[in-house]
Design a protein around this motif. Structure first.
Motif, short mmCIF file in Angstrom:
data_model
loop_
_atom_site.label_atom_id
_atom_site.label_comp_id
_atom_site.label_asym_id
_atom_site.label_seq_id
_atom_site.Cartn_x
_atom_site.Cartn_y
_atom_site.Cartn_z
N GLY A 1 0.82 -1.21 0.00
CA GLY A 1 0.00 0.00 0.00
C GLY A 1 0.85 1.26 0.00
N LEU A 2 1.92 1.26 0.80
CA LEU A 2 2.84 2.40 0.84
C LEU A 2 3.48 2.63 -0.52
CD1 LEU A 2 4.30 4.54 2.59
CD2 LEU A 2 6.03 2.80 3.09
N TYR A 3 3.87 1.54 -1.17
CA TYR A 3 4.49 1.63 -2.50
C TYR A 3 3.51 2.23 -3.51
CZ TYR A 3 5.59 -0.07 -7.19
OH TYR A 3 5.79 -0.16 -8.54
N LEU A 4 2.26 1.74 -3.52
CA LEU A 4 1.28 2.19 -4.51
C LEU A 4 0.94 3.67 -4.34
CD1 LEU A 4 -1.15 -0.88 -4.56
CD2 LEU A 4 0.47 -0.20 -6.34
N ILE A 5 0.69 4.09 -3.08
CA ILE A 5 0.34 5.49 -2.87
C ILE A 5 1.55 6.40 -3.13
CG2 ILE A 5 0.80 5.55 -0.38
CD1 ILE A 5 -1.93 7.43 -2.36
N SER A 6 2.76 5.87 -2.92
CA SER A 6 3.96 6.65 -3.22
C SER A 6 4.07 6.93 -4.71
CB SER A 6 5.21 5.92 -2.73
OG SER A 6 5.15 5.68 -1.34
N VAL A 7 3.89 5.89 -5.52
CA VAL A 7 3.97 6.06 -6.97
C VAL A 7 2.88 7.01 -7.45
CG1 VAL A 7 3.79 4.90 -9.21
CG2 VAL A 7 5.02 3.79 -7.34
N ILE A 8 1.66 6.81 -6.96
CA ILE A 8 0.55 7.68 -7.37
C ILE A 8 0.84 9.12 -6.98
CG2 ILE A 8 -1.88 8.23 -6.91
CD1 ILE A 8 -2.32 5.16 -6.58
N GLY A 9 1.31 9.33 -5.74
CA GLY A 9 1.62 10.68 -5.28
C GLY A 9 2.74 11.32 -6.07
N PHE A 10 3.79 10.54 -6.39
CA PHE A 10 4.90 11.07 -7.18
C PHE A 10 4.43 11.54 -8.56
CE2 PHE A 10 8.11 8.16 -4.81
CZ PHE A 10 8.21 9.10 -3.79
N LEU A 11 3.34 10.95 -9.05
CA LEU A 11 2.82 11.31 -10.37
C LEU A 11 1.75 12.39 -10.32
CD1 LEU A 11 2.59 7.74 -11.94
CD2 LEU A 11 4.16 9.56 -12.63
N ILE A 12 1.41 12.86 -9.10
CA ILE A 12 0.39 13.90 -8.96
C ILE A 12 1.01 15.30 -8.96
CG2 ILE A 12 -1.31 14.91 -7.37
CD1 ILE A 12 -2.04 12.08 -6.51
N HIS A 13 2.07 15.48 -8.17
CA HIS A 13 2.65 16.83 -8.03
C HIS A 13 4.06 16.69 -7.46
CE1 HIS A 13 3.06 21.09 -7.10
NE2 HIS A 13 1.88 21.33 -7.65
N TYR A 14 4.95 17.55 -7.90
CA TYR A 14 6.31 17.51 -7.35
C TYR A 14 6.34 17.87 -5.88
CZ TYR A 14 8.51 16.69 -11.86
OH TYR A 14 8.92 16.11 -13.05
N ASP A 15 5.35 18.63 -5.41
CA ASP A 15 5.30 18.93 -3.98
C ASP A 15 5.08 17.68 -3.14
OD1 ASP A 15 5.81 21.58 -4.27
OD2 ASP A 15 3.80 22.30 -3.83
N PHE A 16 4.45 16.66 -3.72
CA PHE A 16 4.28 15.40 -2.99
C PHE A 16 5.64 14.78 -2.70
CE2 PHE A 16 3.77 10.83 -2.54
CZ PHE A 16 2.71 10.75 -1.65
N TRP A 17 6.61 14.99 -3.57
CA TRP A 17 7.94 14.45 -3.35
C TRP A 17 8.53 15.04 -2.06
CZ3 TRP A 17 11.03 12.15 -7.75
CH2 TRP A 17 10.20 11.82 -8.83
N VAL A 18 8.29 16.35 -1.87
CA VAL A 18 8.76 17.01 -0.65
C VAL A 18 8.01 16.45 0.55
CG1 VAL A 18 9.00 19.23 0.54
CG2 VAL A 18 9.28 19.10 -1.95
N PHE A 19 6.68 16.32 0.41
CA PHE A 19 5.87 15.79 1.50
C PHE A 19 6.29 14.36 1.83
CE2 PHE A 19 2.13 13.83 3.41
CZ PHE A 19 1.72 14.81 4.30
N TYR A 20 6.56 13.57 0.83
CA TYR A 20 7.00 12.19 1.06
C TYR A 20 8.33 12.17 1.81
CZ TYR A 20 8.42 7.36 0.31
OH TYR A 20 8.82 6.07 0.51
N ALA A 21 9.26 13.03 1.39
CA ALA A 21 10.58 13.06 2.04
C ALA A 21 10.45 13.40 3.52
CB ALA A 21 11.47 14.09 1.33
N VAL A 22 9.61 14.39 3.84
CA VAL A 22 9.42 14.77 5.24
C VAL A 22 8.73 13.65 6.01
CG1 VAL A 22 8.30 16.43 6.77
CG2 VAL A 22 9.34 17.22 4.64
N THR A 23 7.69 13.06 5.41
CA THR A 23 6.97 11.96 6.05
C THR A 23 7.90 10.79 6.34
OG1 THR A 23 4.95 12.57 4.87
CG2 THR A 23 5.01 10.38 5.85
#
Length: 548
Positions: free
Chosen positions: A206-228
């Protein structure tokens, strides 16, 4: 038997409130969606990125009389091919493509030939309703009361300026909030599986799937993912370090951190495989800009961070509420709720609260520290929403503690009802005043522009003279039956197009205000009659006149 009846009654109450919230949320969404005007440049670029590859910008075709339908064709999916790859290539140095793929698919399947605002709003509606219900059931689990959970969702997600802004903007911000919430929930599931004997395979999938989806939504998600990932993995390492007798290296917590790193690596590789162009932004685009900004330690950075906290307060409590008081209430509720959870030894809930707040604040600080020249609040909408939800949770916990001090059950229930009704009325009134009939909602409509006036004049010709100054007024130009874009060179082609106005009683004119005296003189000369221009309003950065 009574216990079964109680359980059945509670279940019906939970489902009933969920349905009521769904209905109210849907009605409110359509109410605000019906007020939507498209003028924000990034919203125009949504249409351009998803459907605009089929033809050039309409303003390129100067000196040619067109219809609003010709302009709308630029916004619409008209071809017989879905052609998602064209979007992928178009976004080489811009955004990641998932939202635009969805926009294209919805345009192609349900809105063929249309530039309707409901292309984007229908996408937002799906994620809005999903989050509405998910947050309701999350609150229900946390506060154990369907009525309190439903009230919290009504005030923090339905009748709420901050969420309405994300829901009505024709961009990916509602989808981004959805991905951010799911990422946090996926991280919590990983943490909660520490003490289970069974390997958390599904949690990491589940973490993998939402990560890929989020990475493809907005570059700001990459920042959010890094902090999370940073806070969650540090939490796991802290738990591992508490192990004694050298068990750190053999601990499940350390293994989870390593698996998370592998999970991230696989998600990143998958994202690059799906959208290879993201490497450009990582190496030379937004990533490089952010990296350079990290080493800029000027006083401006402190102003940007302070601005972030100011906007946090104002986005929740409104422009007129004192910033310091807003922040004090917000973090007072969060800290107070955290202390109560600690005293009640609800470790899982406390961990969730702390990590959510740390992640939201860490993301806010990271974004503010790397802001470009334009300070845009929309990049922080997600983190503001998460902090607001945590504030609501903390506030409910504090209220529950206060009422628990009343020994008499009848007085406790009465006090709770009276206080609840008063608070509900005050917060609801506050939210309605913040929304201010839609004037407080970013990117909903342009108050100084009257679209009804434009529609009332759709049957007379429209002229756009000179530079279109960005794309802000483009959605206006879907309205008229006849429209022509003229250059400032006054060429023979321009003059021939003006001749088409002979016999017309009047026309609408879009232009820079400075051009007006020259344009009026030019048109009088070409049409051979005296003209008078009445100023109507400003359409973002162009002046609009009725010339008769």
């Amino acid at each position: 038997m009574c216990r079964d009846l109680d359980k059945a009654g509670r279940k019906m109450q939970i489902i009933g409130i969920a349905i009521v919230l769904l209905v109210i949320g849907t009605i409110c969404f359509f109410y605000w969606g019906s007020k939507k005007q498209v003028w924000f440049c990034d919203e125009i670029y949504t249409y351009e990125s998803a459907n605009g590859f089929e033809q050039e910008w309409p303003a390129v075709y100067t000196d040619q009389w067109m219809t609003g339908k010709d302009v709308e064709a630029f916004f619409a999916a008209d071809s017989d091919r879905l052609d998602l790859n064209a979007i992928t290539v178009r976004l080489y140095s811009d955004h990641v493509p998932l939202y635009f793929w969805l926009f294209r698919i919805i345009s192609f399947v349900f809105f063929k030939g249309s530039g309707s605002i409901w292309i984007g709003l229908s996408i937002n509606l799906v994620f809005y309703l999903f989050l509405l219900e998910a947050i309701y059931f999350l609150f229900l689990r946390l506060v154990k009361s369907p009525v309190l959970a439903g009230t919290a969702v009504l005030l923090t997600f339905i009748v709420n300026r901050l969420v309405i802004e994300q829901a009505v903007t024709l961009r990916m911000y509602m989808m981004l909030l959805w991905a951010q919430v799911l990422l946090l929930l996926a991280g919590m599931r990983v943490l909660n599986s520490i003490h289970r004997k069974k390997p958390p395979i599904l949690e990491f999938i589940g973490l993998y799937l939402i990560s890929v989806i989020g990475f493809l939504i907005h570059y700001d998600f990459w920042v959010f993912y890094a902090v999370t990932a940073a806070f969650f993995c540090l939490w796991l390492l802290f738990m591992a370090l508490r192990k004694r007798d050298g068990k750190f290296w053999r601990s499940r917590e350390l293994r989870f951190v390593l698996i998370w790193c592998v999970d991230f690596g696989l998600a990143l590789l998958s994202t690059i495989l799906i959208f290879p162009y993201c490497r450009w932004n990582l190496n030379r685009g937004k990533g490089q800009t952010a990296l350079h900004s990290l080493f800029d330690l000027s006083a401006v950075k402190l102003k940007q961070i302070a601005w972030g906290f100011e906007r946090l307060s104002r986005s929740v409590f409104g422009e007129g509420f004192p910033v310091a008081a807003g922040l004090l209430i917000m973090f007072g509720c969060i800290v107070g709720g955290g202390i109560l959870l600690y005293k009640k030894k609800e470790k899982a809930s406390l961990t969730g609260l702390v990590l959510t707040v740390l992640t939201a604040l860490g993301y806010q600080l990271a974004v503010c520290f790397t802001l470009p020249d334009a300070w845009e609040e929309r990049y922080l909408w997600g983190s503001f929403t998460l902090i607001m939800l945590c504030m609501a949770w903390g506030g409910i916990l504090l209220l529950q503690l206060g009422f628990s001090k009343i020994k008499d059950s009848r007085k406790r229930r009465l006090s709770g009802c009276v206080t609840g009704v008063i608070l509900f009325a005050c917060i609801l009134a506050g939210e309605i005043s913040i929304i201010d009939g839609g004037r407080g909602v970013a990117y909903l409509f342009q108050e100084e522009k009257d679209v009804d006036v434009l529609k009332a004049h759709k049957d007379i010709p429209w002229i756009v003279y000179g530079p279109t100054v960005g794309v802000y007024s483009y959605y206006d130009w879907l309205i008229p039956e006849k429209i022509c874009f003229l250059t400032t060179d006054d060429t023979a082609e321009d003059l021939r197009a003006i001749q088409e106005l002979k016999g017309e009683n009047g026309f609408i004119l879009y232009l820079y205000e400075d051009y007006f005296p020259h344009v009026l003189e030019l048109f009088e000369q070409e049409l051979g009659r005296k003209l008078e221009g009445s100023y109507l309003f400003k359409s973002t950065n162009l002046s609009v006149y009725l010339v008769e």
